[in-house]
Write an enzyme that holds these catalytic residues in place. Sequence first.
Site, PDB file in Angstrom:
ATOM      1  N   CYS A 181      27.366  67.996  44.534  1.00  0.00           N
ATOM      2  CA  CYS A 181      26.767  69.316  45.114  1.00  0.00           C
ATOM      3  C   CYS A 181      25.223  69.115  45.272  1.00  0.00           C
ATOM      4  O   CYS A 181      24.737  69.404  46.446  1.00  0.00           O
ATOM      5  CB  CYS A 181      27.099  70.390  43.884  1.00  0.00           C
ATOM      6  SG  CYS A 181      26.236  71.988  44.293  1.00  0.00           S
ATOM      7  N   CYS A 198      18.065  75.105  40.536  1.00  0.00           N
ATOM      8  CA  CYS A 198      19.024  76.228  41.075  1.00  0.00           C
ATOM      9  C   CYS A 198      19.449  76.987  40.005  1.00  0.00           C
ATOM     10  O   CYS A 198      19.532  76.622  38.768  1.00  0.00           O
ATOM     11  CB  CYS A 198      20.147  75.482  41.670  1.00  0.00           C
ATOM     12  SG  CYS A 198      19.901  74.361  43.009  1.00  0.00           S
ATOM     13  N   CYS A 230      22.387  75.758  37.810  1.00  0.00           N
ATOM     14  CA  CYS A 230      22.031  74.463  36.756  1.00  0.00           C
ATOM     15  C   CYS A 230      20.657  74.423  35.973  1.00  0.00           C
ATOM     16  O   CYS A 230      20.072  73.511  35.673  1.00  0.00           O
ATOM     17  CB  CYS A 230      22.250  73.310  37.604  1.00  0.00           C
ATOM     18  SG  CYS A 230      23.462  72.977  38.564  1.00  0.00           S
ATOM     19  N   CYS A 244      18.368  64.910  40.391  1.00  0.00           N
ATOM     20  CA  CYS A 244      19.273  65.060  41.539  1.00  0.00           C
ATOM     21  C   CYS A 244      19.312  64.044  42.463  1.00  0.00           C
ATOM     22  O   CYS A 244      20.189  64.222  43.476  1.00  0.00           O
ATOM     23  CB  CYS A 244      18.596  66.367  42.166  1.00  0.00           C
ATOM     24  SG  CYS A 244      16.908  66.617  42.786  1.00  0.00           S
TER      25      CYS A 244
HETATM   26  S1  SF4 Z   1      21.114  71.515  41.044  1.00  0.00           S
HETATM   27 FE1  SF4 Z   1      23.282  72.361  40.759  1.00  0.00          FE
HETATM   28  S2  SF4 Z   1      23.676  74.057  42.179  1.00  0.00           S
HETATM   29 FE2  SF4 Z   1      21.678  72.924  42.923  1.00  0.00          FE
HETATM   30  S3  SF4 Z   1      22.504  71.517  44.073  1.00  0.00           S
HETATM   31 FE3  SF4 Z   1      22.350  70.525  42.379  1.00  0.00          FE
HETATM   32  S4  SF4 Z   1      24.449  70.619  41.389  1.00  0.00           S
HETATM   33 FE4  SF4 Z   1      24.364  72.121  43.235  1.00  0.00          FE
END
Ligand code: SF4
Length: 257
Positions: free
Chosen positions: A125, A208, A211, A234
Site C-alpha cells: 500500500c 494516513c 495507519c 514507509c
Molecule cells: S500509511 Fe497506511 S494507508 Fe497510507 S499508504 Fe501506507 S499502508 Fe497505505
Amino acid sequence: MKDLIQPSTPVDGQLQVAQVQAVAETWSPQHVLSWALQTFGKQVAISSAFGAEGMVLIDMASRISKDFRLFTIDTEFLFAETYNLMDRIEQKYGITIERVYSTLSPEEQQRVHGEALWSSNPDLCCNLRKVEPLRRKLGELSAWITSIRRDQTSVRSSAKRIEWDAKFGLVKVNPIVDWTSKQVWRYIHDHDVPYNALHDQDYPSIGCTHCTRAVRPGEDPRAGRWPGFNKTECGLHIIEPLPASSQVQAATAEGGD
Ligand code: SF4
C-alpha cells in the site's frame, strides 16, 4: 563562511555532495536551506507531510525565498486536520502546494488489490500510494529537501545534512537532521508557525488515517504509526549504499577538508 560550491556551478549531484558534505555538518539549518535553494533553484523542492518538522522547514524557507517549491504525497487517506493545515499553509505563505497522487484511486486500489490493503499488506500500500508517486516526482528534480531527524528511527540515525540519495538518484538535503523534538517545538512557538491540530491530541507523528493512532503516555513518538506491524518507515527514507566510485569521492573530499 564561504560555500564550497557557487550557485552558478552546473549541477553534478554526486560530486557536489562529496565536496560539500563534511563542511555542511557545521552549517545552520538556514544556511543549508539557502545553499540548496541557491544551488538548485527550481530543481529543488521541499517534500513534506506537514508534521511539526516540516512546518519548521516551510517557515524557514519562506524567510529565505518567497518562491520556493513545496510538494506533498497525497495518499488520499489523510486526516481532515492535515488537509485543513495545507489550506492554511497556502494562505499564510502565498504558495501552491504541489500535490502528487498514486496512479490508482482508492477505489481502483480496492478493485485490484482487495479491501483494506493497508491491513493485509501495508508495504505494498505504501509503495503504491507513497513510494511510486515520490519516485515520479523526484524524477523532475535535482535535489529534495526533507525534514527527517536522526533520532526519529534507526534508519534515519546516520543521515547527513547533505547526502546523495542512491535510491532515487538525486541530492537529499536534511537541514534539521540533528535537531531534537524540543528544538522543533521551540521554533514553532517562537515564530508562531501553524501546525496540525492533531499534535495537540497525542499524535506526535501523523500519516494516513488507516495507519495512525494517538500515542499513550510513555510510548515512543512513532508508536502510533502502523500499530500492530513491525514497520517504522514507509520506504521514502531508506538509505541505500553509495556506488563504490561515490564512496571514494566522498572519502577523498572528507579527508581533504
Ligand atoms: S500509511 Fe497506511 S494507508 Fe497510507 S499508504 Fe501506507 S499502508 Fe497505505
